[in-house]
Design an enzyme around this catalytic site. Sequence first.
Site, PDB file in Angstrom:
ATOM      1  N   THR A   1     -16.370  10.506   2.271  1.00  0.00           N
ATOM      2  CA  THR A   1     -15.220  11.171   2.897  1.00  0.00           C
ATOM      3  C   THR A   1     -15.601  12.361   3.785  1.00  0.00           C
ATOM      4  OG1 THR A   1     -13.245  12.496   2.456  1.00  0.00           O
ATOM      5  CG2 THR A   1     -14.897  12.492   0.735  1.00  0.00           C
ATOM      6  N   GLU A   2     -14.728  12.583   4.782  1.00  0.00           N
ATOM      7  CA  GLU A   2     -14.837  13.776   5.620  1.00  0.00           C
ATOM      8  C   GLU A   2     -14.731  15.046   4.755  1.00  0.00           C
ATOM      9  OE1 GLU A   2     -12.944  13.242   9.368  1.00  0.00           O
ATOM     10  OE2 GLU A   2     -12.120  15.257   9.350  1.00  0.00           O
TER      11      GLU A   2
ATOM     12  N   ALA B   1       2.229   2.872   2.485  1.00  0.00           N
ATOM     13  CA  ALA B   1       3.372   2.761   3.398  1.00  0.00           C
ATOM     14  C   ALA B   1       4.439   1.832   2.825  1.00  0.00           C
ATOM     15  CB  ALA B   1       2.915   2.262   4.768  1.00  0.00           C
TER      16      ALA B   1
ATOM     17  N   GLY C   1       0.858  -1.178   0.000  1.00  0.00           N
ATOM     18  CA  GLY C   1       0.000   0.000   0.000  1.00  0.00           C
ATOM     19  C   GLY C   1       0.897   1.231   0.000  1.00  0.00           C
TER      20      GLY C   1
ATOM     21  N   HIS D   1     -15.767   5.978  11.884  1.00  0.00           N
ATOM     22  CA  HIS D   1     -15.914   7.148  11.008  1.00  0.00           C
ATOM     23  C   HIS D   1     -17.384   7.543  10.977  1.00  0.00           C
ATOM     24  CE1 HIS D   1     -15.820   9.777   7.548  1.00  0.00           C
ATOM     25  NE2 HIS D   1     -14.502   9.670   7.486  1.00  0.00           N
TER      26      HIS D   1
ATOM     27  N   ARG E   1      -7.573   9.460  15.663  1.00  0.00           N
ATOM     28  CA  ARG E   1      -6.818   9.998  14.526  1.00  0.00           C
ATOM     29  C   ARG E   1      -7.577  11.143  13.869  1.00  0.00           C
ATOM     30  NH1 ARG E   1      -6.904   9.210   8.806  1.00  0.00           N
ATOM     31  NH2 ARG E   1      -8.457   7.544   8.868  1.00  0.00           N
TER      32      ARG E   1
ATOM     33  N   ARG F   1     -13.458  13.146  14.840  1.00  0.00           N
ATOM     34  CA  ARG F   1     -14.322  12.020  14.458  1.00  0.00           C
ATOM     35  C   ARG F   1     -14.983  11.341  15.647  1.00  0.00           C
ATOM     36  NH1 ARG F   1     -10.714   9.358   9.591  1.00  0.00           N
ATOM     37  NH2 ARG F   1     -11.203  11.035   8.135  1.00  0.00           N
TER      38      ARG F   1
ATOM     39  N   SER G   1      -3.602   9.942   8.293  1.00  0.00           N
ATOM     40  CA  SER G   1      -3.136   8.572   8.098  1.00  0.00           C
ATOM     41  C   SER G   1      -2.369   8.413   6.794  1.00  0.00           C
ATOM     42  CB  SER G   1      -4.321   7.616   8.122  1.00  0.00           C
ATOM     43  OG  SER G   1      -3.885   6.356   7.725  1.00  0.00           O
TER      44      SER G   1
ATOM     45  N   LEU H   1     -17.631   4.259   2.705  1.00  0.00           N
ATOM     46  CA  LEU H   1     -17.337   5.592   3.252  1.00  0.00           C
ATOM     47  C   LEU H   1     -17.754   6.730   2.326  1.00  0.00           C
ATOM     48  CD1 LEU H   1     -15.487   6.995   5.563  1.00  0.00           C
ATOM     49  CD2 LEU H   1     -13.873   7.231   3.704  1.00  0.00           C
TER      50      LEU H   1
ATOM     51  N   HIS I   1     -13.450   2.011  11.126  1.00  0.00           N
ATOM     52  CA  HIS I   1     -12.714   2.636  10.025  1.00  0.00           C
ATOM     53  C   HIS I   1     -11.204   2.495  10.128  1.00  0.00           C
ATOM     54  CE1 HIS I   1     -11.928   5.486   6.854  1.00  0.00           C
ATOM     55  NE2 HIS I   1     -11.308   6.315   7.662  1.00  0.00           N
TER      56      HIS I   1
ATOM     57  N   GLN J   1     -11.152   3.464  15.545  1.00  0.00           N
ATOM     58  CA  GLN J   1     -11.906   4.669  15.180  1.00  0.00           C
ATOM     59  C   GLN J   1     -13.164   4.320  14.382  1.00  0.00           C
ATOM     60  OE1 GLN J   1     -10.408   7.676  12.067  1.00  0.00           O
ATOM     61  NE2 GLN J   1     -10.450   8.824  13.982  1.00  0.00           N
TER      62      GLN J   1
ATOM     63  N   PHE K   1     -10.499  19.978   7.320  1.00  0.00           N
ATOM     64  CA  PHE K   1     -10.895  18.661   7.820  1.00  0.00           C
ATOM     65  C   PHE K   1     -11.159  18.797   9.319  1.00  0.00           C
ATOM     66  CE2 PHE K   1      -9.968  14.331   5.701  1.00  0.00           C
ATOM     67  CZ  PHE K   1     -10.612  14.704   4.532  1.00  0.00           C
TER      68      PHE K   1
HETATM   69  C1  FAD Z   1     -12.407   4.073   2.614  1.00  0.00           C
HETATM   70  C2  FAD Z   1     -11.241   4.720   3.288  1.00  0.00           C
HETATM   71  C3  FAD Z   1     -10.928   6.041   3.029  1.00  0.00           C
HETATM   72  C4  FAD Z   1      -9.855   6.644   3.655  1.00  0.00           C
HETATM   73  N1  FAD Z   1      -9.556   7.950   3.369  1.00  0.00           N
HETATM   74  C5  FAD Z   1      -8.482   8.530   3.949  1.00  0.00           C
HETATM   75  C6  FAD Z   1      -8.112   9.864   3.629  1.00  0.00           C
HETATM   76  O1  FAD Z   1      -8.751  10.525   2.816  1.00  0.00           O
HETATM   77  N2  FAD Z   1      -7.034  10.392   4.254  1.00  0.00           N
HETATM   78  C7  FAD Z   1      -6.285   9.694   5.159  1.00  0.00           C
HETATM   79  O2  FAD Z   1      -5.314  10.222   5.680  1.00  0.00           O
HETATM   80  N3  FAD Z   1      -6.605   8.416   5.453  1.00  0.00           N
HETATM   81  C8  FAD Z   1      -7.670   7.817   4.875  1.00  0.00           C
HETATM   82  N4  FAD Z   1      -7.984   6.519   5.181  1.00  0.00           N
HETATM   83  C9  FAD Z   1      -7.042   5.734   5.967  1.00  0.00           C
HETATM   84  C10 FAD Z   1      -5.837   5.355   5.089  1.00  0.00           C
HETATM   85  O3  FAD Z   1      -6.248   5.267   3.760  1.00  0.00           O
HETATM   86  C11 FAD Z   1      -5.208   4.038   5.497  1.00  0.00           C
HETATM   87  O4  FAD Z   1      -4.959   4.026   6.866  1.00  0.00           O
HETATM   88  C12 FAD Z   1      -3.882   3.838   4.766  1.00  0.00           C
HETATM   89  O5  FAD Z   1      -4.049   4.004   3.378  1.00  0.00           O
HETATM   90  C13 FAD Z   1      -3.298   2.478   5.059  1.00  0.00           C
HETATM   91  O6  FAD Z   1      -2.179   2.317   4.243  1.00  0.00           O
HETATM   92  P1  FAD Z   1      -1.171   1.116   4.483  1.00  0.00           P
HETATM   93  O7  FAD Z   1      -0.122   1.235   3.446  1.00  0.00           O
HETATM   94  O8  FAD Z   1      -0.767   1.071   5.895  1.00  0.00           O
HETATM   95  O9  FAD Z   1      -2.062  -0.196   4.225  1.00  0.00           O
HETATM   96  P2  FAD Z   1      -2.855  -0.703   2.927  1.00  0.00           P
HETATM   97  O10 FAD Z   1      -2.981   0.330   1.885  1.00  0.00           O
HETATM   98  O11 FAD Z   1      -4.094  -1.348   3.429  1.00  0.00           O
HETATM   99  O12 FAD Z   1      -1.891  -1.798   2.342  1.00  0.00           O
HETATM  100  C14 FAD Z   1      -1.686  -3.027   3.006  1.00  0.00           C
HETATM  101  C15 FAD Z   1      -0.823  -3.882   2.116  1.00  0.00           C
HETATM  102  O13 FAD Z   1      -0.428  -5.038   2.834  1.00  0.00           O
HETATM  103  C16 FAD Z   1      -0.663  -6.193   2.054  1.00  0.00           C
HETATM  104  N5  FAD Z   1      -0.930  -7.299   2.990  1.00  0.00           N
HETATM  105  C17 FAD Z   1      -1.795  -7.335   4.021  1.00  0.00           C
HETATM  106  N6  FAD Z   1      -1.708  -8.529   4.656  1.00  0.00           N
HETATM  107  C18 FAD Z   1      -0.766  -9.244   3.989  1.00  0.00           C
HETATM  108  C19 FAD Z   1      -0.243 -10.553   4.131  1.00  0.00           C
HETATM  109  N7  FAD Z   1      -0.649 -11.411   5.094  1.00  0.00           N
HETATM  110  N8  FAD Z   1       0.714 -10.962   3.256  1.00  0.00           N
HETATM  111  C20 FAD Z   1       1.141 -10.142   2.250  1.00  0.00           C
HETATM  112  N9  FAD Z   1       0.668  -8.906   2.073  1.00  0.00           N
HETATM  113  C21 FAD Z   1      -0.262  -8.459   2.937  1.00  0.00           C
HETATM  114  C22 FAD Z   1      -1.843  -5.833   1.170  1.00  0.00           C
HETATM  115  O14 FAD Z   1      -1.828  -6.625   0.012  1.00  0.00           O
HETATM  116  C23 FAD Z   1      -1.529  -4.371   0.863  1.00  0.00           C
HETATM  117  O15 FAD Z   1      -0.617  -4.301  -0.217  1.00  0.00           O
HETATM  118  C24 FAD Z   1      -9.075   5.914   4.572  1.00  0.00           C
HETATM  119  C25 FAD Z   1      -9.391   4.585   4.843  1.00  0.00           C
HETATM  120  C26 FAD Z   1     -10.469   3.991   4.221  1.00  0.00           C
HETATM  121  C27 FAD Z   1     -10.796   2.585   4.574  1.00  0.00           C
END
Ligand code: FAD
Length: 562
Positions: free
Chosen positions: A243-244, A9, A7, A231, A374, A275, A379, A241, A339, A229, A110
């Site tokens: 969005t906010e 991160a 993702g 939402h 948060r 939130r 995030s 969702l 959320h 959290q 926001f």
């Molecule tokens: C609908 C929605 C809208 C949002 N909007 C906002 C916003 O506007 N602004 C904001 O700041 N935040 C927002 N958030 C929160 C934010 O988007 C997330 O917290 C953030 O994107 C998470 O990113 P990440 O890289 O940590 O995880 P993710 O993007 O979830 O990526 C996780 C990765 O890990 C991999 N993975 C998971 N488990 C395994 C496993 N066992 N083996 C191998 N791979 C695995 C998946 O394949 C994926 O590639 C939103 C969240 C949601 C749900």
Amino acid sequence: MLVVGAGCAGMRAAIEAFDAGADVGVVSKLHPTRSHSGAAEGGINAALGNSAEDSPETHAFDTVKGSDYLGDQDAIEIFTREAPGDIYQLEHWGAVFSRNAEGKLAQRPFGAAGSPRTVFAADITGHVLIHVLYEQVMKRMALDPARMTVYEEFFAWKLVTDGTRCTGVICWNLLQGGLVQIGATATILATGGAGRIYRTTTNAYACTGDGMAMALHAGLPLKDMEFMQFHPTTMYPSGILLTEGCRGEGAYLINKEGERFMARYAPNALELASRDVVSRSEQTEIDEGRGINGSVLLDMRHLGAEKILTRLPGSRELAMTYAGVDPIYAPVPVRPGAHYHMGGVETDEWGRTELEGLYAAGEVACVSVHGANRLGGNSLMETITFGRRSGRHAAEWATGRRGAPEASSNGALADAERELGTLLDRQTGERPWQIREELGSSMLENFGVFRRGEQMERQIEIIDGLRRRYRNVVVEDKGSVFNNDLTQTIELGFSLDLAACMLQAGLARRESRGAHSRPHDFPARDDENFLKHSITRWRDGGPVLSYKEVRMTRWEPTERKY
Ligand SMILES: Cc1cc2nc3c(=O)[nH]c(=O)nc-3n(C[C@H](O)[C@H](O)[C@H](O)COP(=O)(O)OP(=O)(O)OC[C@H]3O[C@@H](n4cnc5c(N)ncnc54)[C@H](O)[C@@H]3O)c2cc1C
């Protein structure tokens, strides 16, 4: 080195590690662009000051206050100081952020933000970021294929350690079947959140807390697990969702009498209170009979068609598709939904965990920037800033150890093969889906927006019972290719163990703070006894709780007013 998760991160960490000279492998159970970051809508926070006066200090103070003083202030100050540079980096890589009339990056208000500081790409910000990051990963794959490899559709199951440090992961190859061990000098967990522990959630089916559970089972501490959290604007009935950013652009929340009820709960901030505050207000309206079908209404009609079509086109489409309502003409039913997990694998400000060679970044981690609540937009920024920081540190650590002797894996793969064999050899037993359904609905009922002691005690018993039943689940698909039956069963095991951690920490926190609200038995924040992080470890098959001080730099706790 290895990044688990692709993702925002994970990919940001991988890019940084490559640029710092490391050989990088990225493992993901999904294709990178299908990661849940792509669903993020409203935007990403950095104090650029393009719409009004702003500064990293103001951003830090808002974040500390929003966290209900549970955020670690040193990490928050690093975060808000480095965020602007990270935004410009994304922009230079091609992120098509929306612009204001002066041609600068536009910033929308926001919740609980002292200045409009949320940078956005209409309401598809996550989609834009995930594609920009994937392009950068692909560019590096093309530049030096030997130094950047993406293992798409590999499901990470267990961390491997040699007793003193992390030496890689054991994965199930989703396409071809079979367990593989991928060795690494440094490993970064970036596996995202755990919203699927709840039945109604904004999170995708993949958000099952895998990385948190893997770390827990490897002996690492999870921090602040009671803070999930909710939402305020998830659509009825799907939980998808809105969005906010809708409220940032000026949308109202109204009850069935058409009253803008936030005026009673947060007279100054109204719909843009934090939130936790807005979710509690909505739930109170619903519980006291002023809702409609267990929902309140999000009203955008006064924004006008042009603003909705230019600033919120994705939200309009979602509302029309999943609620059957065009927000230009009618309000949309919304309610609080699970959320974002503020808790996660405990790390320092470089993403380092307690185990040498293991890092965590993004929603799987708890740095802690968000504390008990948060702020919207923080995030995505965390995934980028702490993804970059952990990628840099892990790469430097790994390249510094080049030539060191290979670590032993202590027969971890053989142990995993045996465990998998036991699961797959079982021919009779309960199917996992019923357990998943009961976990999701009972968590919503007993550990939702409002929490009561006796409900949490009941939920602990429910989870114990579900975990006992889980020991005898049967995986009917014995095949190798895309065996979702197997991986979803493993994911359920992860979710059950995390739920046990959440409940234990929740019951023990006898106060109301941020997203943890106990209006009936402990309605007030109790800084004397609970201005501290909960720390959960896994011992003898169950969670064990302890506490740790919050790191404070300059802001003493005061009452939150909105
Ligand atoms: C609908 C929605 C809208 C949002 N909007 C906002 C916003 O506007 N602004 C904001 O700041 N935040 C927002 N958030 C929160 C934010 O988007 C997330 O917290 C953030 O994107 C998470 O990113 P990440 O890289 O940590 O995880 P993710 O993007 O979830 O990526 C996780 C990765 O890990 C991999 N993975 C998971 N488990 C395994 C496993 N066992 N083996 C191998 N791979 C695995 C998946 O394949 C994926 O590639 C939103 C969240 C949601 C749900």
